[in-house]
Design a protein around this motif. Structure first.
Motif, PDB file in Angstrom:
ATOM      1  N   LEU A 162     -94.542  36.908  27.810  1.00  0.00           N
ATOM      2  CA  LEU A 162     -95.039  37.517  26.584  1.00  0.00           C
ATOM      3  C   LEU A 162     -96.321  38.313  26.819  1.00  0.00           C
ATOM      4  CD1 LEU A 162     -94.356  34.542  24.148  1.00  0.00           C
ATOM      5  CD2 LEU A 162     -93.135  36.725  24.213  1.00  0.00           C
ATOM      6  N   SER A 163     -97.071  37.960  27.862  1.00  0.00           N
ATOM      7  CA  SER A 163     -98.328  38.658  28.125  1.00  0.00           C
ATOM      8  C   SER A 163     -98.117  40.111  28.531  1.00  0.00           C
ATOM      9  CB  SER A 163     -99.116  37.931  29.219  1.00  0.00           C
ATOM     10  OG  SER A 163     -98.474  38.047  30.478  1.00  0.00           O
ATOM     11  N   ARG A 164     -96.885  40.459  28.911  1.00  0.00           N
ATOM     12  CA  ARG A 164     -96.618  41.849  29.308  1.00  0.00           C
ATOM     13  C   ARG A 164     -96.826  42.826  28.158  1.00  0.00           C
ATOM     14  NH1 ARG A 164     -90.769  40.792  32.210  1.00  0.00           N
ATOM     15  NH2 ARG A 164     -91.446  39.199  33.709  1.00  0.00           N
ATOM     16  N   GLY A 165     -96.553  42.368  26.938  1.00  0.00           N
ATOM     17  CA  GLY A 165     -96.680  43.293  25.811  1.00  0.00           C
ATOM     18  C   GLY A 165     -97.637  42.842  24.736  1.00  0.00           C
ATOM     19  N   ALA A 166     -97.924  41.543  24.684  1.00  0.00           N
ATOM     20  CA  ALA A 166     -98.794  41.028  23.623  1.00  0.00           C
ATOM     21  C   ALA A 166    -100.241  41.453  23.852  1.00  0.00           C
ATOM     22  CB  ALA A 166     -98.705  39.501  23.574  1.00  0.00           C
ATOM     23  N   LYS A 167    -100.981  41.556  22.774  1.00  0.00           N
ATOM     24  CA  LYS A 167    -102.416  41.850  22.874  1.00  0.00           C
ATOM     25  C   LYS A 167    -103.128  40.701  23.579  1.00  0.00           C
ATOM     26  CE  LYS A 167    -106.478  42.671  19.970  1.00  0.00           C
ATOM     27  NZ  LYS A 167    -106.965  42.756  18.558  1.00  0.00           N
ATOM     28  N   SER A 168    -102.806  39.477  23.176  1.00  0.00           N
ATOM     29  CA  SER A 168    -103.369  38.297  23.833  1.00  0.00           C
ATOM     30  C   SER A 168    -102.395  37.142  23.711  1.00  0.00           C
ATOM     31  CB  SER A 168    -104.716  37.911  23.206  1.00  0.00           C
ATOM     32  OG  SER A 168    -104.522  37.376  21.904  1.00  0.00           O
ATOM     33  N   VAL A 169    -102.457  36.224  24.682  1.00  0.00           N
ATOM     34  CA  VAL A 169    -101.656  35.006  24.655  1.00  0.00           C
ATOM     35  C   VAL A 169    -102.608  33.831  24.852  1.00  0.00           C
ATOM     36  CG1 VAL A 169     -99.843  33.657  25.766  1.00  0.00           C
ATOM     37  CG2 VAL A 169     -99.597  36.140  25.556  1.00  0.00           C
ATOM     38  N   THR A 170    -102.542  32.870  23.947  1.00  0.00           N
ATOM     39  CA  THR A 170    -103.394  31.691  24.038  1.00  0.00           C
ATOM     40  C   THR A 170    -102.526  30.457  24.211  1.00  0.00           C
ATOM     41  OG1 THR A 170    -105.054  32.718  22.600  1.00  0.00           O
ATOM     42  CG2 THR A 170    -105.195  30.336  22.916  1.00  0.00           C
ATOM     43  N   LEU A 171    -102.738  29.738  25.317  1.00  0.00           N
ATOM     44  CA  LEU A 171    -102.031  28.483  25.566  1.00  0.00           C
ATOM     45  C   LEU A 171    -102.840  27.339  24.958  1.00  0.00           C
ATOM     46  CD1 LEU A 171    -100.754  28.715  29.245  1.00  0.00           C
ATOM     47  CD2 LEU A 171     -99.390  27.959  27.309  1.00  0.00           C
ATOM     48  N   LEU A 172    -102.217  26.575  24.076  1.00  0.00           N
ATOM     49  CA  LEU A 172    -102.858  25.422  23.453  1.00  0.00           C
ATOM     50  C   LEU A 172    -102.323  24.164  24.122  1.00  0.00           C
ATOM     51  CD1 LEU A 172    -102.497  26.542  19.715  1.00  0.00           C
ATOM     52  CD2 LEU A 172    -104.432  26.931  21.252  1.00  0.00           C
ATOM     53  N   VAL A 173    -103.205  23.464  24.849  1.00  0.00           N
ATOM     54  CA  VAL A 173    -102.800  22.319  25.655  1.00  0.00           C
ATOM     55  C   VAL A 173    -103.542  21.075  25.172  1.00  0.00           C
ATOM     56  CG1 VAL A 173    -102.610  21.418  27.995  1.00  0.00           C
ATOM     57  CG2 VAL A 173    -102.506  23.891  27.600  1.00  0.00           C
ATOM     58  N   ARG A 174    -102.785  20.031  24.857  1.00  0.00           N
ATOM     59  CA  ARG A 174    -103.412  18.789  24.378  1.00  0.00           C
ATOM     60  C   ARG A 174    -104.247  18.124  25.465  1.00  0.00           C
ATOM     61  NH1 ARG A 174    -102.509  14.768  20.447  1.00  0.00           N
ATOM     62  NH2 ARG A 174    -100.769  15.952  19.559  1.00  0.00           N
ATOM     63  N   GLY A 175    -103.765  18.126  26.697  1.00  0.00           N
ATOM     64  CA  GLY A 175    -104.443  17.439  27.794  1.00  0.00           C
ATOM     65  C   GLY A 175    -105.669  18.185  28.293  1.00  0.00           C
ATOM     66  N   PRO A 176    -106.335  17.598  29.298  1.00  0.00           N
ATOM     67  CA  PRO A 176    -107.576  18.193  29.810  1.00  0.00           C
ATOM     68  C   PRO A 176    -107.349  19.358  30.756  1.00  0.00           C
ATOM     69  CG  PRO A 176    -107.109  16.138  30.951  1.00  0.00           C
ATOM     70  CD  PRO A 176    -106.092  16.248  29.865  1.00  0.00           C
ATOM     71  N   SER A 177    -106.120  19.527  31.289  1.00  0.00           N
ATOM     72  CA  SER A 177    -105.854  20.629  32.216  1.00  0.00           C
ATOM     73  C   SER A 177    -104.353  20.881  32.287  1.00  0.00           C
ATOM     74  CB  SER A 177    -106.391  20.299  33.613  1.00  0.00           C
ATOM     75  OG  SER A 177    -105.585  19.297  34.214  1.00  0.00           O
ATOM     76  N   LEU A 178    -103.986  21.974  32.997  1.00  0.00           N
ATOM     77  CA  LEU A 178    -102.577  22.307  33.186  1.00  0.00           C
ATOM     78  C   LEU A 178    -101.980  21.595  34.401  1.00  0.00           C
ATOM     79  CD1 LEU A 178    -102.677  26.179  32.580  1.00  0.00           C
ATOM     80  CD2 LEU A 178    -101.706  24.470  31.053  1.00  0.00           C
ATOM     81  N   SER A 179    -102.809  21.119  35.302  1.00  0.00           N
ATOM     82  CA  SER A 179    -102.328  20.627  36.590  1.00  0.00           C
ATOM     83  C   SER A 179    -101.417  19.406  36.488  1.00  0.00           C
ATOM     84  CB  SER A 179    -103.516  20.302  37.498  1.00  0.00           C
ATOM     85  OG  SER A 179    -104.346  19.324  36.890  1.00  0.00           O
ATOM     86  N   ALA A 180    -101.525  18.654  35.389  1.00  0.00           N
ATOM     87  CA  ALA A 180    -100.720  17.441  35.261  1.00  0.00           C
ATOM     88  C   ALA A 180     -99.240  17.730  35.063  1.00  0.00           C
ATOM     89  CB  ALA A 180    -101.245  16.583  34.112  1.00  0.00           C
ATOM     90  N   SER A 181     -98.896  18.903  34.486  1.00  0.00           N
ATOM     91  CA  SER A 181     -97.504  19.138  34.124  1.00  0.00           C
ATOM     92  C   SER A 181     -96.975  20.520  34.504  1.00  0.00           C
ATOM     93  CB  SER A 181     -97.320  18.946  32.617  1.00  0.00           C
ATOM     94  OG  SER A 181     -98.237  19.765  31.898  1.00  0.00           O
ATOM     95  N   MET A 182     -97.819  21.403  35.052  1.00  0.00           N
ATOM     96  CA  MET A 182     -97.381  22.762  35.372  1.00  0.00           C
ATOM     97  C   MET A 182     -97.460  23.003  36.875  1.00  0.00           C
ATOM     98  SD  MET A 182     -98.731  26.410  33.769  1.00  0.00           S
ATOM     99  CE  MET A 182     -98.345  25.896  32.090  1.00  0.00           C
ATOM    100  N   SER A 183     -96.486  23.743  37.396  1.00  0.00           N
ATOM    101  CA  SER A 183     -96.458  24.045  38.822  1.00  0.00           C
ATOM    102  C   SER A 183     -97.660  24.902  39.217  1.00  0.00           C
ATOM    103  CB  SER A 183     -95.165  24.778  39.189  1.00  0.00           C
ATOM    104  OG  SER A 183     -94.044  23.946  38.984  1.00  0.00           O
ATOM    105  N   TYR A 184     -98.106  24.704  40.460  1.00  0.00           N
ATOM    106  CA  TYR A 184     -99.317  25.367  40.945  1.00  0.00           C
ATOM    107  C   TYR A 184     -99.185  26.885  40.903  1.00  0.00           C
ATOM    108  CZ  TYR A 184    -103.085  26.688  44.142  1.00  0.00           C
ATOM    109  OH  TYR A 184    -104.199  27.262  44.710  1.00  0.00           O
ATOM    110  N   TYR A 185     -98.000  27.400  41.274  1.00  0.00           N
ATOM    111  CA  TYR A 185     -97.845  28.858  41.308  1.00  0.00           C
ATOM    112  C   TYR A 185     -98.029  29.476  39.923  1.00  0.00           C
ATOM    113  CZ  TYR A 185     -93.148  29.014  39.185  1.00  0.00           C
ATOM    114  OH  TYR A 185     -92.089  28.954  38.314  1.00  0.00           O
ATOM    115  N   LEU A 186     -97.575  28.761  38.883  1.00  0.00           N
ATOM    116  CA  LEU A 186     -97.730  29.265  37.524  1.00  0.00           C
ATOM    117  C   LEU A 186     -99.188  29.218  37.072  1.00  0.00           C
ATOM    118  CD1 LEU A 186     -94.700  28.013  35.364  1.00  0.00           C
ATOM    119  CD2 LEU A 186     -95.531  30.357  35.604  1.00  0.00           C
ATOM    120  N   ILE A 187     -99.863  28.153  37.428  1.00  0.00           N
ATOM    121  CA  ILE A 187    -101.289  28.047  37.070  1.00  0.00           C
ATOM    122  C   ILE A 187    -102.060  29.207  37.673  1.00  0.00           C
ATOM    123  CG2 ILE A 187    -103.372  26.640  37.324  1.00  0.00           C
ATOM    124  CD1 ILE A 187    -101.588  24.168  37.310  1.00  0.00           C
TER     125      ILE A 187
END
Length: 558
Positions: free
Chosen positions: A394-419
């Motif tokens: 979505l970031s290709r065309g959107a003005k801005s993209v905001t990820l809302l994450v309950r936890g303290p970081s992305l590392s617990a559930s997201m692959s490193y390459y995506l981070i």
């Protein structure tokens, strides 16, 4: 070949209330243009309009309309004016006697008449064909391209319209979208006799209008298989995600009579992914839709049946048969079953979110909505790979993209390459420790209330688009009382059934359950629905293949 196929469906229409004249005009037109065009004749303005509406719903093209001026109830000018609403691009010709020449000239301003012909037009080689040749040349050079055969008329902020678009897109059914408040959308509604109060309107390839169709009806009408060809199979696969498609490919390729049953669209959550970059063999990444399409075609090539829009509601053990029951009361039976039902995104419990689902609030990628996000601020709820892939897309065309994450970081559930990719994207921001407290809007999403989980402070932000990727709920309630599950609803299999060294209750065989076998012999589980599964595409496909191997072992010993 494409031009010939297009011309074969293109119509030249003639309208005259005098049967003799009508037949004569049609005869002359067929003699010159019959090999390349369909010649349709009508003997009244009303019957001609009805024919035009039917042609419109079928997606046929109309190049030229010739109408006699003096007709009862509706003269030629009145008819051509109304025909303009149905086929605005068709060239319009008025047939008139010399005494009515002034009326024909006036019609040029009324209905944007392209030409008028005086009767009689003999010889046609001099008075008819040269005029028609010029009009057909002009029509062919205009933008008259045919649209995909399935048409959807709906409202931008209609949840049901959004559902239908997503269903067609995910099932690889080409369609064309028309807004109900735009001219072509209104023409299709009028052709179907609808006022736009009930949406969406789906016009099938054969021209049948469907108003607010349910998934089973829609699937059947657009050419998707919904009914099994047999009553009994070697293998029934329930669920069409990566695990189910993997099982169908390996089952059918190894000679098992296999049918796959999917309640919505093949691909599961993975099929909604904009790009999967860590799947073996695709170094440049592959979209979920591409991977799903290839797997589906591969399964069909080996002879697997794939049923769409069929909801499974029960599983029964009838001797050596395993019977899968559908929501309409019908059933299909087999020697063995593989449960590959996957998981669904949990619903956001914030006040207002439920009412705005499909109207700015979406679950999963909803890739059909991505073009509408151009230049807008987009919010994504979730911190796993699906959320990260959607953010990058979505970031290709959107003005801005905001990820809302309950936890303290992305590392617990997201692959490193995506981070890494998200950190490098200039228009993506990540707000950790943040949840959605409420969604606001009248008819569509307009605002979100966000809450900081540490401080409890809230903030209102303007928002038109929110995509939710939170948690994973297994779709297994229909197995209650038959197949053992854990406290969260995930299916127990293999070693998990014999943790205390004893077989599960009711197990009558002299061997323990195979690795992916449930407490019901001959019923296996693969993919995300299995307790403690890896929740990755590659592992799901692998488990689908492994389950088929175990099915063979079960059948050999039965």
């Amino acid at each position: 070949m494409a031009q010939a196929a297009e011309a074969a469906r293109t119509v030249i229409m003639t309208v005259d209330d005098d049967p003799g004249v009508s037949r004569a005009v049609a005869r002359d037109l067929r003699r010159r243009y019959g090999e390349s065009y369909r010649i349709v004749r009508a003997e009244s303005g009303e019957s001609a309009l009805q024919a035009l509406r039917e042609l419109k719903l079928r997606g046929d093209l109309v190049a030229v309309i010739l109408a006699d001026y003096r007709m009862p109830q509706m003269n030629g000018i009145e008819f051509l004016e109304r025909a303009l609403d149905v086929y605005p691009g068709a060239r319009r010709v008025l047939l008139t006697a010399y005494a009515d020449t002034n009326a024909a000239i006036d019609a040029i301003n009324v209905v944007d008449l392209d030409h008028y012909l005086l009767k009689p037009w003999d010889p046609p080689e001099e008075k008819l064909y040269p005029v028609l040749d010029d009009l057909l040349d002009a029509w062919r050079s205009s933008d008259h391209r045919p649209v995909p055969s399935t048409k959807v008329v709906g409202h931008r902020w209609s949840a049901r319209s959004s559902d239908v678009r997503e269903f067609l897109a995910r099932n690889q059914v080409p369609y064309r979208w028309y807004s109900s408040d735009e001219p072509e959308g209104r023409r299709l509604l009028a052709a179907a006799g609808q006022d736009g109060q009930r949406l969406p309107l789906v016009v099938t390839p054969d021209g049948t209008p469907l108003v607010e169709p349910g998934a089973p009806e829609l699937a059947a009408r657009v050419g998707l298989a919904t009914t099994p060809e047999a009553d009994f199979y070697d293998l029934v696969v329930v669920g069409g995600g990566p695990a189910g498609l993997g099982a169908a490919v390996y089952g059918a390729s190894e000679g098992l009579r296999t049918v796959l049953v999917e309640r919505s669209a093949t691909g599961g959550q993975a099929g909604q992914s904009s790009r999967i970059e860590n799947y073996l063999g695709f170094p440049d990444g592959v979209s979920g839709a591409q991977l799903t399409d290839r797997a589906r075609r591969q399964a069909a090539k080996f002879g697997a049946e794939i049923l769409t829009a069929r909801e499974v509601t029960g599983l029964e053990v009838n001797g050596a048969a395993r019977t899968v029951r559908f929501s309409d009361g019908s059933a299909v039976a087999a020697h063995s079953v593989i449960l590959a039902t996957g998981v669904s995104y949990r619903q956001l419990q914030a006040p207002g979110a439920g009412d705005l689902t499909g109207c700015g609030v979406f679950y999963g990628s909803a890739l059909t909505e991505a073009p509408s996000c151009q230049g807008h601020d987009v919010y994504i709820v979730g911190g796993a790979n699906s959320a990260g892939q959607a953010a990058m897309y979505l970031s290709r065309g959107a003005k801005s993209v905001t990820l809302l994450v309950r936890g303290p970081s992305l590392s617990a559930s997201m692959s490193y390459y995506l981070i890494q990719q998200i950190e490098q994207a200039p228009n993506i921001s990540v707000r950790t420790g943040t949840v959605v407290d409420a969604a606001h809007g009248t008819g569509r999403l307009e605002r979100l209330t966000l809450r900081d989980t540490k401080t409890g402070e809230t903030e209102d932000v303007d928002a038109q688009w929110m995509f939710v990727f939170i948690g994973a709920a297994p779709l297994t309630d229909w197995l209650d009382g038959t197949v053992l599950r854990d406290e969260r609803g995930f299916i127990l299999a293999g070693p998990d059934l014999t943790a205390d060294g004893r077989p599960p209750g009711g197990w009558e065989l002299d061997r323990p359950p195979y690795h992916l076998e449930t407490n019901v012999p001959g019923v296996f589980v693969a993919g995300d629905a299995r307790a403690e599964s890896a929740k990755r595409v590659a592992s799901a496909v692998g488990e689908g293949a492994m389950a088929v191997m175990l099915v063979h072992r079960y059948l050999e010993q039965s």
